[in-house]
Scaffold this motif. Structure first.
Motif: not given
Length: 300
Positions: A45-70
């Motif tokens: 029960a504790c483990s299930q309670g700890a598995q909370k979902g998360r929400l992120y707003l992620v900047g992926v950079g401009p232009g080409d795909a390799d401008n994304i951060t790690l």
């Protein structure tokens, strides 16, 4: 006779003790199993309670795909649900394989910030997206909203931070097209001759901003070069350096047009400019003035 009788009595008593000990052992074993089962259920029960979902707003950079951060890359990899627009989906298709993908769109931003859409339609969109996100987070899933460039610089998805404030969403910063364009120009935008400040603008209140004389960078979503130059000329000298960076962050398509306030209109006449940033300021021609002829660098 006495001895035998005593032995029988002793034997009976010993048998009773043995039976009692066995019963006690069984009871103890049962109690231990019950405790272990309860502890396991509690841990689950504790483990299930700890598995909370998360929400992120992620900047992926401009232009080409390799401008994304790690950090952005790892956040997306750890997400089960992703919201993004078509161009982002295409350039990150390998990373997004196997994920639930939904269209983030721009209707909500256009309606509530840009005042250009239908309120009823925008609210339908908010409710549609909210239903998906809240269900996913409740199920312990990680949800990422992907934004080109950096979400906090003219990003149309910042409304997610307000609508889902109760979920404590997190922003993963990204490289902005502003950063990519600065790199293309190979100049420090805060190291001008007359000013050490720079204004980022989409052209709103342009005349008021121009009065400061600071360097300016236009994110030209709604304003073209001719209009910018026309409004700047009363406040900046005709020889003020300007530059237009087209497709900042796209290695194969990136291009720069240089000029001054007095010449840039002629240089761009008849040209329909795609995605671009417009720069104005003497930092564009400022140099450190290191004279290598008088003070040559020692050979290595």
């Amino acid at each position: 006779m006495y001895v035998r009788e005593r032995d029988r009595k002793t034997g009976s008593l010993g048998g009773l003790c043995n039976r009692s000990t066995t019963v006690l052992r069984v009871i103890c074993a049962a109690l231990m199993l019950l405790f272990a089962s309860s502890a396991g259920s509690y841990a689950t029960a504790c483990s299930q309670g700890a598995q909370k979902g998360r929400l992120y707003l992620v900047g992926v950079g401009p232009g080409d795909a390799d401008n994304i951060t790690l950090r952005a890359l790892n956040t997306i990899k750890g997400s089960q649900v992703v919201f993004c627009m078509g161009e982002t989906r295409n350039k990150l298709q390998d990373i997004l394989k196997g994920k639930e993908i939904y269209d983030s769109g721009i209707l909500v931003h256009a309606t509530f910030m840009g005042k250009r859409g239908s309120y009823d339609e925008a609210m339908k969109e908010v409710n549609r997206i909210a239903g998906i996100i809240r269900k996913a987070v409740k199920e312990g899933k990680t949800v990422s909203i992907l934004e080109g460039g950096d979400p906090t610089i003219y990003g149309p998805q910042m409304w997610f931070m307000e609508v889902f404030e109760d979920l404590n969403p997190e922003i993963v910063p990204g490289l902005s097209c502003f950063n990519a364009a600065n790199a293309a120009l190979k100049k420090g935008v805060t190291w001008g001759e007359k000013t050490r400040s720079v204004i980022l603008t989409n052209g709103a209140d342009l005349e008021k901003l121009a009065e400061s004389g600071n360097a300016m960078v236009f994110f030209t979503m709604r304003i073209d070069v001719q209009e910018i130059v026309k409004k700047l000329k009363p406040y900046y000298p005709q020889d003020t350096p300007v530059a237009i960076v087209i497709y900042a962050g796209y290695k194969e398509k990136e291009r720069i047009i240089r000029g001054t306030l007095g010449t840039i209109q002629e240089k761009t006449k008849g040209e329909k400019l795609p995605l671009h940033l417009f720069y104005v300021g003497d930092f564009l021609t400022k140099r450190y003035g290191i004279d290598l002829k008088e003070n040559p660098v020692a050979p290595r």
